[in-house]
Design a protein around this motif. Structure first.
Motif, PDB file in Angstrom:
ATOM      1  N   PHE A   1      -2.508   9.101   3.356  1.00 22.99           N
ATOM      2  CA  PHE A   1      -1.204   9.644   2.997  1.00 22.99           C
ATOM      3  C   PHE A   1      -1.348  11.141   2.731  1.00 22.99           C
ATOM      4  CE2 PHE A   1      -1.364   5.199   1.913  1.00 22.99           C
ATOM      5  CZ  PHE A   1      -0.161   4.703   2.417  1.00 22.99           C
TER       6      PHE A   1
ATOM      7  N   ALA B   1       0.984   4.167  -2.919  1.00 26.50           N
ATOM      8  CA  ALA B   1       0.741   5.567  -2.562  1.00 26.50           C
ATOM      9  C   ALA B   1       1.910   6.444  -2.981  1.00 26.50           C
ATOM     10  CB  ALA B   1       0.498   5.683  -1.063  1.00 26.50           C
TER      11      ALA B   1
ATOM     12  N   GLN C   1       1.516   7.364  -6.530  1.00 29.02           N
ATOM     13  CA  GLN C   1       0.549   8.450  -6.652  1.00 29.02           C
ATOM     14  C   GLN C   1       1.176   9.778  -6.250  1.00 29.02           C
ATOM     15  OE1 GLN C   1      -2.946   8.173  -4.102  1.00 29.02           O
ATOM     16  NE2 GLN C   1      -4.204   9.086  -5.717  1.00 29.02           N
ATOM     17  N   ALA C   2       1.939   9.774  -5.154  1.00 27.00           N
ATOM     18  CA  ALA C   2       2.595  10.999  -4.704  1.00 27.00           C
ATOM     19  C   ALA C   2       3.574  11.521  -5.750  1.00 27.00           C
ATOM     20  CB  ALA C   2       3.313  10.747  -3.382  1.00 27.00           C
TER      21      ALA C   2
ATOM     22  N   SER D   1       0.809  -1.216   0.000  1.00 27.20           N
ATOM     23  CA  SER D   1       0.000   0.000   0.000  1.00 27.20           C
ATOM     24  C   SER D   1       0.845   1.270   0.000  1.00 27.20           C
ATOM     25  CB  SER D   1      -0.932  -0.002   1.215  1.00 27.20           C
ATOM     26  OG  SER D   1      -0.200  -0.186   2.415  1.00 27.20           O
TER      27      SER D   1
ATOM     28  N   SER E   1      -0.108  13.097   0.588  1.00 27.15           N
ATOM     29  CA  SER E   1      -0.323  13.437  -0.820  1.00 27.15           C
ATOM     30  C   SER E   1      -1.773  13.218  -1.233  1.00 27.15           C
ATOM     31  CB  SER E   1       0.600  12.589  -1.702  1.00 27.15           C
ATOM     32  OG  SER E   1       0.468  11.207  -1.385  1.00 27.15           O
ATOM     33  N   GLN E   2      -2.454  12.269  -0.601  1.00 31.63           N
ATOM     34  CA  GLN E   2      -3.846  12.003  -0.965  1.00 31.63           C
ATOM     35  C   GLN E   2      -4.777  13.112  -0.497  1.00 31.63           C
ATOM     36  OE1 GLN E   2      -4.656   8.019   0.467  1.00 31.63           O
ATOM     37  NE2 GLN E   2      -3.605   7.080  -1.273  1.00 31.63           N
TER      38      GLN E   2
ATOM     39  N   CYS F   1       2.874   8.993   6.010  1.00 31.41           N
ATOM     40  CA  CYS F   1       2.133   7.734   5.952  1.00 31.41           C
ATOM     41  C   CYS F   1       1.352   7.520   7.247  1.00 31.41           C
ATOM     42  CB  CYS F   1       3.100   6.576   5.739  1.00 31.41           C
ATOM     43  SG  CYS F   1       4.138   6.762   4.262  1.00 31.41           S
TER      44      CYS F   1
ATOM     45  N   PRO G   1      -6.575   0.760  -3.162  1.00 29.02           N
ATOM     46  CA  PRO G   1      -5.325   1.477  -3.431  1.00 29.02           C
ATOM     47  C   PRO G   1      -5.544   2.803  -4.133  1.00 29.02           C
ATOM     48  CG  PRO G   1      -5.629  -0.284  -5.025  1.00 29.02           C
ATOM     49  CD  PRO G   1      -6.720  -0.445  -4.009  1.00 29.02           C
ATOM     50  N   CYS G   2      -4.793   3.808  -3.721  1.00 27.99           N
ATOM     51  CA  CYS G   2      -4.768   5.107  -4.410  1.00 27.99           C
ATOM     52  C   CYS G   2      -6.161   5.705  -4.582  1.00 27.99           C
ATOM     53  CB  CYS G   2      -4.080   4.981  -5.762  1.00 27.99           C
ATOM     54  SG  CYS G   2      -2.387   4.366  -5.678  1.00 27.99           S
TER      55      CYS G   2
END
Length: 351
Positions: free
Chosen positions: A275, A145, A148-149, A141, A277-278, A201, A337-338
């Motif tokens: 996260f 992530a 994605q970041a 995971s 970034s999310q 995280c 995920p993501c």
């Protein structure tokens, strides 16, 4: 805004103090105080509930039908109308909300729990990936992530300093949350999976949460200021990460539109962003500017009991309405995920 057959509200919310490990208690022992707390807030018993729904994961527990053991925390008598979802408790709340809309029940108990400490949660979560192309590669995971970041950075949307600012704000806000696992000043941390540092995280930990839903006048009788669910919807992205633009969350945007989130501004948003970034991706998808208080509880970066974190976002948003510190709040939950699956709810105080 969509008009529903009945008005349904969150009238009570309770959660555990989230901890890195709870080796001293079972899932049932962890859950029971939360259930007693949320029921005490309403003056009801488990037997008074018209419907009960839970969210958890057998993969975390390591045994099939583990949720049936958790029912011991609710009580074996009298018999109850009960259901379970194998995902975050936010989706259990959605099922209970639908049940109340049908008129088959006036009240519902919703709870969720997760113990991530016994195993490697990063590996466990890899089992939700596509079984033919992704799962055999065992990407965990955090690695996904981080992809994605990096996409967010490559698109020029944010950089590591922005990620760090999100994490620092979350830790600072969590100082006022007695249930948070991580709080206070942000420590200097190394990259866990570049570009994500450990502070970007979610912590690994154990915890549980519960809410009580009620309809119409029953809600008003149980709570001085109910948090009315004015809209709620959930959507899903394509299963394959390779066909998605990870810098956007179209499913979150669509769910928010159907929940009526853009009809009037919200003052609070509890976002399920494990996260840092999310959170940036979600804020862009939900068009949240600096006037909106985002994750005043500290969010998932302060406490992340897997399978309960999304329900906690709904509960935290509702609790602010109960206290009168919010009039219109947005709550978001995610799974997969993501930011693959996303649920958005709009909660309001009595107008």
């Amino acid at each position: 805004m969509t008009r529903y057959a009945r008005d349904v509200a969150i009238v009570a919310f309770a959660q555990t103090d989230h901890r890195r490990r709870t080796d001293d208690v079972s899932e049932v022992e962890m859950l029971m105080p939360v259930l007693h707390d949320v029921l005490t807030r309403t003056g009801l018993t488990a037997g008074d509930m018209g419907f009960t729904c839970s969210g958890s994961s057998d993969y975390l527990a390591g045994r099939a039908f583990s949720f049936t053991m958790a029912l011991d925390g609710v009580g074996a008598w009298p018999p109850i109308s009960e259901s379970h979802v194998e995902t975050d408790g936010a989706w259990a709340l959605y099922e209970a909300w639908v049940k109340l809309l049908t008129g088959e029940a006036d009240t519902a108990l919703v709870y969720a729990y997760g113990k991530s400490s016994p195993g490697d949660v990063r590996e466990v979560l890899s089992r939700q990936l596509d079984p033919y192309y992704l799962a055999p590669l065992w990407p965990d995971s955090v690695a996904l992530a981080a992809l994605q970041a990096q996409a967010v950075i490559d698109a020029g949307i944010a950089d590591e300093s922005v990620f760090a600012a999100v994490a620092a704000r979350s830790r600072a806000d969590a100082t006022a949350n007695p249930h948070a696992q991580l709080k206070g000043e942000l420590p200097a941390t190394e990259h866990l999976v570049r570009p994500l540092r450990a502070a970007d995280c979610p912590p690994v930990g154990d915890g549980a949460a519960a809410v009580v839903l009620a309809a119409g006048d029953t809600a008003r009788a149980l709570c001085p200021r109910p948090a009315w669910i004015r809209g709620i919807d959930h959507r899903v992205e394509a299963h394959s990460l390779g066909v998605r633009d990870l810098t956007h969350s179209p499913s979150t945007r669509l769910a928010a539109e159907h929940a009526g989130a853009f009809e009037r501004p919200v003052d609070t948003a509890e976002l399920h962003a494990p996260f840092s970034s999310q959170e940036i991706v979600l804020r862009r998808s939900l068009a949240l500017d600096d006037s909106v208080r985002v994750n005043p509880s500290g969010g998932a970066l302060a406490a992340n009991p897997v399978m309960a974190t999304g329900l906690i976002r709904l509960g935290e948003a509702a609790a602010r309405i109960h206290r009168g510190t919010s009039d219109r709040a947005l709550a978001h939950a995610t799974s997969g995920p993501c930011l693959q699956q996303n649920l958005v709810a709009v909660l309001e105080g009595e107008v």
